[in-house]
Design a protein around this motif. Sequence first.
Motif, short mmCIF file in Angstrom:
data_model
loop_
_atom_site.label_atom_id
_atom_site.label_comp_id
_atom_site.label_asym_id
_atom_site.label_seq_id
_atom_site.Cartn_x
_atom_site.Cartn_y
_atom_site.Cartn_z
N ALA A 94 -6.00 9.42 -0.12
CA ALA A 94 -5.03 8.76 0.75
C ALA A 94 -3.65 9.39 0.60
N ASP A 103 -10.38 7.65 -4.05
CA ASP A 103 -9.97 7.08 -2.76
C ASP A 103 -8.45 7.08 -2.64
N LEU A 104 -7.77 6.72 -3.72
CA LEU A 104 -6.32 6.70 -3.72
C LEU A 104 -5.76 8.13 -3.61
N TYR A 105 -6.35 9.03 -4.36
CA TYR A 105 -5.89 10.44 -4.33
C TYR A 105 -6.00 11.01 -2.92
N HIS A 143 -6.33 -2.47 -2.84
CA HIS A 143 -5.97 -1.53 -1.78
C HIS A 143 -6.81 -0.25 -1.79
N PHE A 144 -7.28 0.14 -2.96
CA PHE A 144 -8.04 1.38 -3.09
C PHE A 144 -9.24 1.15 -4.01
N LYS A 145 -10.41 1.54 -3.53
CA LYS A 145 -11.63 1.22 -4.27
C LYS A 145 -11.82 2.10 -5.50
N SER A 146 -11.15 3.25 -5.56
CA SER A 146 -11.31 4.15 -6.68
C SER A 146 -10.12 5.09 -6.79
N LYS A 147 -10.03 5.78 -7.91
CA LYS A 147 -8.97 6.78 -8.08
C LYS A 147 -9.10 7.88 -7.04
N TYR A 202 -6.64 -2.10 -7.13
CA TYR A 202 -7.99 -2.07 -6.58
C TYR A 202 -8.16 -2.93 -5.31
N VAL A 217 0.98 4.23 -2.85
CA VAL A 217 0.81 5.65 -2.52
C VAL A 217 1.98 6.46 -3.05
N ARG A 234 0.84 -1.20 0.00
CA ARG A 234 0.00 0.00 0.00
C ARG A 234 0.87 1.25 0.00
#
Length: 222
Positions: A82, A78-80, A72-76, A70, A38, A34
């Motif tokens: 984080a 969500d990742l942004y 680790h992150f459900k969407s772009k 995906y 990031v 993860r």
Amino acid sequence: MSAHFENQSEPTALSGLSAEQATGGIRLPKKLRRQQLVFSALRVFSSQGYHVTTMNHIASAADVTKPVLYQHFKSKRDLYLAVLDEQIDDLIKRIVEPLYRTENNRSRVEGALSAFFEFIRTNPQGYRLIFESDIQSDLAVQECLDKLYTSIAGHIAGILGPNAGLPVKEAVLLARTLTGMVISATQHAISQGASTDELAQVEQLVFRLAWGGISIIDEDWE
């Protein structure tokens, strides 16, 4: 995103990983994977912005498949968020630490400003993500930024306010004003293409203005 710096250092988010691990070359435990994702997302988002970037871009930069991303992150988005939250936490930690290192207020102000400009110099990617985001109108992004300003102002007010005999409400207001002034001046300089040396001059000027105001804040202006 347009900030330019002479020293384009890599962010320190993956300081505990080897170069091979940081680029996804080997299998990693979930927590480290993860962190690596990031790290890769920071590089891509800061260079391309949110709207242009796709999950494919980030998966490619991390050298993983999109399904792994995906996991680790459900969407772009969500990742942004984080990535943004991690960078803001790092910046808050850097700025706040000097405030508690000494009991000399001048050194406190100088140390906090120095930490902010050091963040800009050593982590331009993080700076761009926080202050040059192309989705700053997003409510969740605004909440992250508000956390940044509120946290820093709270620490400044909690330390400098009592020394100046200011009520908490007034101390927070002045701390927010000080924070806004520093960020506004820095953003202007960077938007004008300030070099590392020019940015150092901005740091000195901002400190003189900030300390000049703080040092007389407890005087009777009436």
